[in-house]
Motif scaffolding. Structure first.
Motif, PDB file in Angstrom:
ATOM      1  N   TYR A  60       0.834  -1.150  -0.042  1.00  0.00           N
ATOM      2  CA  TYR A  60      -0.041   0.014   0.182  1.00  0.00           C
ATOM      3  C   TYR A  60       0.731   1.291   0.103  1.00  0.00           C
ATOM      4  N   ASN A 100      -7.274  -7.887   4.366  1.00  0.00           N
ATOM      5  CA  ASN A 100      -7.130  -9.248   3.880  1.00  0.00           C
ATOM      6  C   ASN A 100      -6.031 -10.087   4.826  1.00  0.00           C
ATOM      7  N   SER A 112      -0.326  -4.652  -0.523  1.00  0.00           N
ATOM      8  CA  SER A 112      -1.897  -4.577  -1.117  1.00  0.00           C
ATOM      9  C   SER A 112      -1.793  -5.862  -2.004  1.00  0.00           C
ATOM     10  N   PRO A 130      -7.108  -3.543  -1.096  1.00  0.00           N
ATOM     11  CA  PRO A 130      -6.078  -4.381  -1.701  1.00  0.00           C
ATOM     12  C   PRO A 130      -6.127  -4.689  -2.872  1.00  0.00           C
ATOM     13  N   ASP A 136      -3.103  -7.961   7.278  1.00  0.00           N
ATOM     14  CA  ASP A 136      -3.985  -6.864   6.956  1.00  0.00           C
ATOM     15  C   ASP A 136      -5.316  -6.806   7.346  1.00  0.00           C
TER      16      ASP A 136
END
Length: 510
Positions: free
Chosen positions: A356, A415, A423, A370, A412
């Motif tokens: 990210y 995710n 990401s 993501p 994350d």
């Protein structure tokens, strides 16, 4: 003696005259450059091998490096390809004298010469050696020096020899270069993620790495990896511009190991490459000071700053929680944000990840999704990319976030299978490379498949991994040239700036 009418600086002509005069007097046994220790007779012919084209300090320079069988005076001859006469170099060909030094690896010699005063949009042909003992002729092409747009390619860890089969590793590496440059022949730079070879001083591995002629046609921006530091071969094969080999930027004894931090500018991008193998005894602070000084003294007028080093601090795989990575996740990100770095390119983890936007060591925008296809940098936002294996010699599988190893590198929230900083995380056990398009105030970063599960793919062929393909092998391998990940990074802008610019352009077109 000119590269082309009206393009050669006066110093180049004087150098040519001096070289010819000295050679005439001393019968090509003159001492060229400060490093040549042996003055030999002209009949002690030098056979050049391992020729590689490197980056210079700017777009009008290239550095040619090679190994040699003798320490005699050697040169690089270069001419616009259009000036060759039936493939032969004309009598007034420009000659650049080489620095030739005794080779600490194999008892031979290594040389390098900097070609300067190149003209834009020109095809050049060059050769290395001395009269009667020339290398084959190689060619490269310069492009527009003034434009804001160009492409460069980033390659992770060829690490030739790491599969245990140097020939298979070399075949995968050559195929990736061929695929990448067939798809994008106008690329202007090839950028290394480090670990060119498995064992620093094993010249059979270097021979396989340097075998592709693409490395004599496109400039290689070398990066030193941990497998490159066990001896002198790395810096003997690659002479880099503006290099500081002081102790804080080195790894071990300067007489027996390679290292150093360096920088160069190419069009509107400032590239800074650091030796991330040097990380003990305050080296991180020294690297930050080096980057700070380069940005301060060289950053005026550039649109983008790109950092390159080997050890990926936001590793998604085996090296995710290495001690040096844990430390550098504390040491580096805030400094990089404050210095206005746009993109950080890394290797070492033999898997792909794209972060990210990270500002001061934290996710800049908690709402960034993501795999977002477009991001807007804003002040202090930095994208970190880890390159997968370019040769197929070794892959590392993705690891689950483990807060028992590092409580600051957990999952994350959007995710949970991925680390909070990333990401995208990907491993398919197929070769890939990263294409970066510089487009004004945008950087377009794309991870592209250069192979499938089929040969050449040494780790798969030799059973080093048990599956191949997307989704841990549950999905069939995708075709060569297909995209793993792509993002458009709007740099030096906020989204409001980009929207305002687009609106202004639309109004102008009406």
């Amino acid at each position: 003696m000119k590269l082309d009418n009206g393009t050669q600086r006066p110093g180049l002509v004087r150098r040519e005259v001096a070289v010819r005069a000295t050679a005439a007097v001393l019968g090509l046994s003159a001492v060229f450059g400060t490093g040549l220790a042996t003055a030999a007779h002209a009949d002690a012919q030098a056979t050049p091998t391992g020729i590689v084209l490197g980056v210079g300090a700017n777009e009008s320079q290239r550095v040619v490096s090679w190994y040699s069988s003798a320490g005699t005076a050697q040169v690089v001859q270069i001419v616009p390809t259009s000036k060759l006469v039936k493939g032969q170099f004309p009598a007034n060909t420009v000659t650049f004298p080489a620095t030739v030094t005794a080779n600490k690896v194999n008892g031979g010699y290594n040389g390098h010469a900097t070609i300067d005063s190149l003209k834009q949009n020109t095809s050049y042909s060059y050769r290395v050696g001395v009269e009667g003992q020339w290398s084959p002729t190689y060619s490269f092409k310069t492009q527009d020096f003034n434009g804001n747009n160009f492409d460069f390619l980033f390659f992770g860890d060829p690490q030739i020899g790491s599969s245990g089969n140097t020939a298979k590793d070399g075949a995968g590496w050559m195929d990736t270069l061929n695929v990448a440059l067939a798809a994008d022949p106008q690329s202007e730079l090839l950028v290394s993620g480090g670990d060119q070879v498995e064992t620093a001083n094993t010249e059979t591995q270097w021979d396989a790495f340097l075998a592709p002629d693409k490395l004599r046609q496109y400039p290689w921006a070398a990066t030193i990896g941990n497998h490159d530091v066990g001896g002198k071969a790395y810096e003997q094969h690659f002479w880099t511009p503006n290099t500081d080999r002081s102790a804080p930027y080195y790894n071990g004894d300067a007489n027996t190991r390679s290292g150093g931090d360096y920088w160069f500018k190419y069009k509107n991008v400032l590239f800074i490459d650091i030796n991330s193998n040097a990380y003990a005894s305050g080296a991180d602070a020294a690297h930050i000071n080096y980057i700070t000084n380069v940005v301060k003294t060289q950053g005026a007028g550039v649109k983008h700053t790109v950092l390159v080093y080997h050890h990926s601090i936001y590793s998604p795989a085996d090296h995710a929680n290495d001690g040096d990575n844990q430390l550098r996740r504390q040491d580096f990100p805030t400094a990089f944000s404050k210095l206005g770095v746009d993109l950080v390119l890394q290797g070492h983890d033999h898997s792909y990840s794209r972060s990210y936007l990270i500002k001061n060591g934290k996710k800049a925008n908690p709402d960034e999704q993501p795999g977002a296809a477009e991001v807007f940098q804003g002040p202090g936002g930095v994208i970190y990319v880890t390159a997968n294996s370019a040769s197929g010699s070794k892959y590392y599988d993705l690891t689950a976030p483990d807060t028992t190893e590092d409580p600051n590198y957990g999952p994350d929230p959007l995710n949970p299978k991925s680390h909070w900083a990333n990401s995208v995380e990907n491993q398919e056990h197929v070769r890939t490379y990263v294409k970066v398009q510089v487009r004004g105030n945008k950087l377009v970063v794309e991870d592209i498949r250069s192979g499938t599960c089929a040969a050449p793919n040494a780790a798969v062929e030799l059973g080093k991994v048990s599956w191949c393909g997307p989704n841990s092998g549950a999905t069939a391998a995708q075709p060569v040239g297909s995209t793993v990940d792509k993002v458009v990074i709007h740099t030096n802008n906020s989204k409001a700036d980009v929207d305002a610019s687009a609106a202004a352009e639309a109004a102008w077109l009406q």
